[in-house]
Design a protein around this motif. Sequence first.
Motif, short mmCIF file in Angstrom:
data_model
loop_
_atom_site.label_atom_id
_atom_site.label_comp_id
_atom_site.label_asym_id
_atom_site.label_seq_id
_atom_site.Cartn_x
_atom_site.Cartn_y
_atom_site.Cartn_z
N GLU A 252 0.85 -1.19 0.00
CA GLU A 252 0.00 0.00 0.00
C GLU A 252 0.88 1.24 0.00
O GLU A 252 0.62 2.22 -0.68
CB GLU A 252 -0.88 0.03 1.26
CG GLU A 252 -2.22 -0.59 1.07
CD GLU A 252 -3.10 -0.40 2.30
OE1 GLU A 252 -2.72 0.34 3.24
OE2 GLU A 252 -4.17 -1.00 2.32
N SER B 26 -0.22 8.93 5.26
CA SER B 26 -0.59 7.52 5.28
C SER B 26 -1.08 7.17 3.89
O SER B 26 -1.48 8.04 3.15
CB SER B 26 -1.72 7.26 6.25
OG SER B 26 -1.52 7.99 7.40
N PRO B 27 -1.06 5.88 3.58
CA PRO B 27 -1.66 5.50 2.31
C PRO B 27 -3.11 5.96 2.27
O PRO B 27 -3.82 5.87 3.26
CB PRO B 27 -1.57 3.97 2.32
CG PRO B 27 -0.46 3.66 3.25
CD PRO B 27 -0.48 4.73 4.29
N ARG B 28 -3.51 6.49 1.14
CA ARG B 28 -4.86 7.06 1.03
C ARG B 28 -5.92 5.97 1.01
O ARG B 28 -5.65 4.84 0.59
CB ARG B 28 -4.95 7.91 -0.23
CG ARG B 28 -4.82 7.09 -1.50
CD ARG B 28 -4.51 7.98 -2.69
NE ARG B 28 -3.23 8.65 -2.50
CZ ARG B 28 -2.88 9.76 -3.14
NH1 ARG B 28 -3.71 10.33 -3.98
NH2 ARG B 28 -1.72 10.31 -2.93
N ARG C 54 2.25 9.54 -5.07
CA ARG C 54 2.83 10.81 -4.59
C ARG C 54 3.90 11.32 -5.53
O ARG C 54 4.04 12.53 -5.74
CB ARG C 54 3.45 10.63 -3.20
CG ARG C 54 2.46 10.35 -2.11
CD ARG C 54 1.78 11.60 -1.63
NE ARG C 54 0.63 11.22 -0.83
CZ ARG C 54 -0.28 12.06 -0.36
NH1 ARG C 54 -0.17 13.35 -0.61
NH2 ARG C 54 -1.28 11.63 0.34
N MET D 183 -6.40 3.66 -5.97
CA MET D 183 -5.48 4.59 -5.29
C MET D 183 -4.75 5.49 -6.29
O MET D 183 -4.16 6.49 -5.91
CB MET D 183 -4.44 3.80 -4.47
CG MET D 183 -5.02 3.18 -3.20
SD MET D 183 -3.83 2.07 -2.40
CE MET D 183 -2.69 3.24 -1.65
N GLU E 69 1.16 4.14 -2.75
CA GLU E 69 1.03 5.53 -2.33
C GLU E 69 2.25 6.34 -2.77
O GLU E 69 2.14 7.46 -3.26
CB GLU E 69 0.87 5.58 -0.80
CG GLU E 69 0.72 6.97 -0.21
CD GLU E 69 -0.57 7.66 -0.62
OE1 GLU E 69 -1.57 6.95 -0.82
OE2 GLU E 69 -0.56 8.90 -0.76
N GLU E 70 3.40 5.74 -2.61
CA GLU E 70 4.63 6.44 -2.97
C GLU E 70 4.66 6.72 -4.48
O GLU E 70 5.05 7.81 -4.90
CB GLU E 70 5.84 5.59 -2.57
CG GLU E 70 7.15 6.30 -2.83
CD GLU E 70 8.29 5.79 -1.98
OE1 GLU E 70 8.07 4.96 -1.09
OE2 GLU E 70 9.42 6.25 -2.20
#
Lengths: 347, 279
Positions: free
Chosen positions: B47, B210-212, B55, B87, B51-52
């Motif tokens: 996750e 945090s991961p969305r 981002r 995501m 997310e990274e």
Amino acid sequence: MLRTRSLICRRALVRTYATPASPHALVFLEHREGVIAPGSLSALTAAEQLGGQVSALVVGSSEQVPAVVEKAKKLKGVNSVLHSTSPQYAEPVPEVLSPLFEELLKGNSGFTHVVSATSSSAKSLLPRVSARLDAPTISDITSLEHDASSGSTTFTRPIYAGNAISTVRAPGSIPIKFFTVRGTAFAPAPATAEGAEEKPVDPVEVKDPVTVHLKTTIAKSDRPELGVASRVVSGGRALKNAETFQKMLYPLADALGAAVGASRAAVDAGYADNSLQVGQTGKVVAPELYIAIGISGAIQHLAGMKDSKMIVAINKDPDAPIFQVADVGLVADLYEAVPELTEKLKK
Amino acid sequence: MRPSAVRLLNILVPVKRAVDYAVKIRVNPQQTGIDTNVKHSMNPFDEIAVEEAVRLRERLGAKVKTITALTIGPAKATDTLRTALAMGADSGIHVEVSESAPAPEPLSVAKTIRTIIERRNKDAKSEEDKIDLVILGKQAIDDDLGVTGQMLAGLMDWSQATFASKVEIDTDKKEALVVREIDGGGEEIKCRLPLVITTDLRWVDHNNLSPRYASLPNIMKAKKKPIEKLTPADLGLDYTPQLETLKVTEPPKRVGGGKVANVDELLAKLKEVGIEAKA
């Protein structure tokens, strides 16, 4: 050269059947500031249990290597110390060390196992090397048994955050078995009076490496190192902030001569440094005494400390899961209990 | 035609469907594994990897050309892929294995990722279509091996940045500055692209993120995003494990020793086992 040749002859003569090679482990010895990492000493003990030859490998810069080699030669179970010196090995990255390992392991190297501690650097290196040799890496083993007749090695290792134990066999068809060793599961190899032979190994220069080390920041502490301390005092979210974390935990830790640990919640909230985290994703500890203060006891945390000999829990919540594993539980407000405990201990 | 000076990133994010981190697992009576008839979700480290990647696109804008999520697993792993798409990943690849087959070993997973990158990069019309960044979780919370990323980097002969807590990418220089979590502290390294990154949980703290959660509209949108289905055979791979799992057992049970009423009783218990203050 002569020696190698005679070995080959002997093997050729003996090889009437496809006899597996007798075990010969290459143990990656890690060191910092002239001190061999305790995890590497445990890895040596595990390697010795394979029942064959053990070669230790020391790499580093010309300032680092000689002193470490002297110490490594005296370690119990070590038959020979290979060492390789290069400015590139002063702060080595896996991209630079991998070619050296490949050189050492290629062809008829005789090595049957490559062993290291489950440290952050070895965890980065070993799988890279093993993949290049088309072999698996078995991580964080807690016991092993080698069967010389079939050349297979059976390992146990925790899975699912330590909630299950897996027994896996690496068959003889895997010529070189790579594994990392959980330090708390093996006693560190002690020093002996004897000296093993030493063999310098030419470094393998990596021209224009794709990854370059820039700097390392090590969190300094006078307390014992968390991974190997015999006593650990650990704090959780209930400590509210970094200041109370220090004020409550440090005096108690100092009174006991203990290392300080933290739950992930405490680390995430910024009360304690990352390097203090105990759990599935942090350090795994197994001290004589583990005092959990204001820690509820999530599975991920228990994974890192449930092999401790004696667990003491101080928590306000009588239903906190930590009490299910604690040998001694005290339901109390930590802000009263911990200073009282510290005071009374000192007396 | 695009000006050739612009460097673009194509990111591949492998994700794994694993037993949810909050589930208390149970070893099955045959001792062959655990009872998997429980809640599953995306491996938490993966996750963070997704997310990274997302981002990075938010920071670098159009310089991130594509984000592709990849999973290897049974039919149900499609859900995990959809989560990654919700995501912010653009498309998915699902290498499907049968429900009853043993989970592929990390080396097989690494070889699968390599094959997928090689196929994609061979078909790429230009440099800017090639995958040059793979972001993975540092370990799966089921097998706890933590080796796939390093294996992939080794197979590809790419640079690797394991346990990354902070990543800055300069797309023009094709370089990344990475802060890594190491035993006892941190380390800064400079990596040349193409690069394999494995994410540490601390990435979340360093970036204060945090991961969305995937929002409902994004979940709906994700249903329309393309997923390519493949089998190991399509990729010319054989998932026969190298290692034999002999058995899976329960760890020795630890029984709580009960509670004490006050600090004095606690001290008495410590004394019983010979623990006193250090001089």
